[in-house]
Design a protein around this motif. Structure first.
Motif, PDB file in Angstrom:
ATOM      1  N   UNK A 299       0.863  -1.024  -0.007  1.00 12.54           N
ATOM      2  CA  UNK A 299      -0.050  -0.246   0.162  1.00 12.54           C
ATOM      3  C   UNK A 299       0.900   1.143  -0.040  1.00 12.54           C
ATOM      4  N   UNK A 300       0.440   2.318  -0.731  1.00 14.47           N
ATOM      5  CA  UNK A 300       1.130   3.482  -0.730  1.00 14.47           C
ATOM      6  C   UNK A 300       0.450   4.331   0.514  1.00 14.47           C
ATOM      7  N   UNK A 318      -1.505   8.405   5.951  1.00 17.01           N
ATOM      8  CA  UNK A 318      -2.847   8.076   5.423  1.00 17.01           C
ATOM      9  C   UNK A 318      -2.750   7.472   4.059  1.00 17.01           C
ATOM     10  N   UNK A 319      -3.653   6.661   3.673  1.00 11.81           N
ATOM     11  CA  UNK A 319      -3.922   6.043   2.554  1.00 11.81           C
ATOM     12  C   UNK A 319      -4.329   7.033   1.478  1.00 11.81           C
ATOM     13  N   UNK A 320      -4.527   6.625   0.273  1.00 16.44           N
ATOM     14  CA  UNK A 320      -4.960   7.609  -0.726  1.00 16.44           C
ATOM     15  C   UNK A 320      -6.370   8.018  -0.648  1.00 16.44           C
ATOM     16  N   UNK A 326      -0.809   3.400  11.112  1.00 17.19           N
ATOM     17  CA  UNK A 326       0.323   3.262  11.721  1.00 17.19           C
ATOM     18  C   UNK A 326       1.344   2.360  11.380  1.00 17.19           C
ATOM     19  N   UNK A 327       2.413   2.799  11.070  1.00 17.13           N
ATOM     20  CA  UNK A 327       3.260   1.448  10.670  1.00 17.13           C
ATOM     21  C   UNK A 327       4.795   1.644  11.401  1.00 17.13           C
ATOM     22  N   UNK A 328       5.235   0.461  11.545  1.00 18.24           N
ATOM     23  CA  UNK A 328       6.519   0.324  12.318  1.00 18.24           C
ATOM     24  C   UNK A 328       7.936   0.259  11.417  1.00 18.24           C
ATOM     25  N   UNK A 339       6.964  12.078   3.119  1.00 19.64           N
ATOM     26  CA  UNK A 339       7.589  11.044   2.152  1.00 19.64           C
ATOM     27  C   UNK A 339       6.215  10.254   1.803  1.00 19.64           C
ATOM     28  N   UNK A 340       6.172   9.504   0.650  1.00 20.10           N
ATOM     29  CA  UNK A 340       5.441   8.241   0.518  1.00 20.10           C
ATOM     30  C   UNK A 340       6.064   6.869   0.410  1.00 20.10           C
TER      31      UNK A 340
END
Length: 366
Positions: A299-300, A318-320, A326-328, A339-340
């Motif tokens: 996922x972007x 956030x997604x599109x 939340x990402x580790x 950044x994406x």
């Protein structure tokens, strides 16, 4: 004598307001149980009912094989440690710890023995002649705990005892409480709204929500298999991310869900035929995600905030379609706000919650 505690069909009302609704719980002799929940869920009220500081509208409470809810507080065999230290400022540490025993005419040599033993356990024997004004917050809390220990109760009741301590001292005192429980082997009930305290101290956690018990389990059972969306979002730091589900496709391995802004996410979760799709979400914890290269499937995610914690980095993005995730990432992450990044989700670690908030998990080990 057993110090197990049985709470049977307990209800508490103030006029037309129900504070606790038909609570049933059994605590084993020597168990460390934490009541965890948000403000207003009834956890402190339940503790005070065990102590005898609140009356019971319906139900009963037993310690061992003896019913105690009909007894006055001093005859219940419990000792309570409050959020406020409640020490007498004009008395020394020794006098504060001995005061309750003197009131019930315990012999002086027995008082001295109990106070000295408790002071040794808590490592405050060098503070016995100091008054509270010359003690730090952590030392005062130890004195308050010592005052409970000298009563030699069947059970200890802690009502948010660490709330007045700073972060570093809270961490040290948590460790001391865990060690104290190991030494004494006593039944202990600890009330808190802090899930870190619950996860690090408890043999079992009792999650309370809206006047009821939401879930009972070991810390890792609660964390890995929450029974509801409320538990999943309340326990864990950072909280579990929730992505709205648009469509569900059943597969031999489980189900694949379609998420706005994220496309299809394969899971190993088997859902019942009557699963309520409207309002359903898929939940994923930050540690079950990873930042991958732009060529990989994933996922972007547009990053809004970067939280660097040393050993790991949390990416809030956030997604599109605007859904938050939340990402580790590693502690050495070079990602910055704006950044994406491409993110992969662990399919076996996902949780699905139906429209009523009930949880469904993978039967495979994560």
């Amino acid at each position: 004598m057993s110090a197990s505690i049985s709470i049977k069909n307990i209800t508490k009302r103030y006029d037309d307001v129900t504070v606790l609704d038909n609570i049933n719980l059994h605590i084993e002799d020597g168990e460390f149980v934490v009541f965890l929940g948000p403000s207003g869920c009834g956890k402190s009220t339940l503790l005070r009912m065990i102590a005898g500081l609140e009356s019971i509208t319906e139900g009963s409470i037993d310690i061992g094989d003896k019913r105690i809810d009909t007894l006055p507080p001093g005859q219940r065999g419990v000792a309570m440690v409050f959020q406020s230290y409640a020490l007498y400022p004009h008395m020394t540490t020794r006098q504060n710890m001995a005061f309750g025993l003197e009131n019930v005419n315990v012999a002086q040599d027995e008082i001295d023995r109990r106070v000295n033993d408790a002071a040794t356990i808590l490592e405050i024997d060098h503070l016995l002649d100091r008054k509270p004004g010359r003690l730090s917050g952590g030392q005062r809390q130890r004195v308050a705990i010592g005052r409970a220990i000298v009563k030699e109760p069947k059970a200890f009741l802690f009502d948010e005892p660490l709330s007045n301590l700073d972060a570093a001292l809270r961490g040290r005192t948590r460790l001391e409480l865990a060690q104290l429980h190991q030494r004494l082997g006593s039944t202990m009930i600890f009330v808190t709204h802090d899930q870190v305290e619950a996860m690090t101290l408890a043999d079992r956690i009792v999650i309370m929500h809206e006047q009821k018990i939401e879930q009972i389990g070991t810390p890792m059972e609660i964390y890995q298999h929450p029974v509801s969306r409320f538990v999943a979002e309340f326990v864990g730091s950072p909280p579990m991310s929730m992505l709205p589900i648009n469509h569900i496709e059943r597969t031999p391995e489980g189900v694949t869900v379609e998420v706005s802004g994220a496309g299809k996410v394969a899971t190993a979760i088997a859902l019942p035929e009557n699963f309520k799709t409207t309002g359903a979400v898929i939940g994923i914890r930050a540690e079950d995600t990873s930042v991958v290269s732009a060529e990989d499937d994933g996922l972007d995610l547009t990053i809004k905030v970067v939280e660097r914690l040393g050993d790991r980095t949390l990416l809030y993005g956030c997604l599109i379609d605007g859904t938050d995730l939340i990402v580790e990432d590693s502690g050495r992450s070079s990602v910055k706000a704006g950044h994406i990044v491409r993110v992969a989700l662990s399919s076996h670690a996902a949780h699905i919650f139906d429209g009523d908030g009930l949880a469904h998990h993978s039967q495979q080990e994560v």
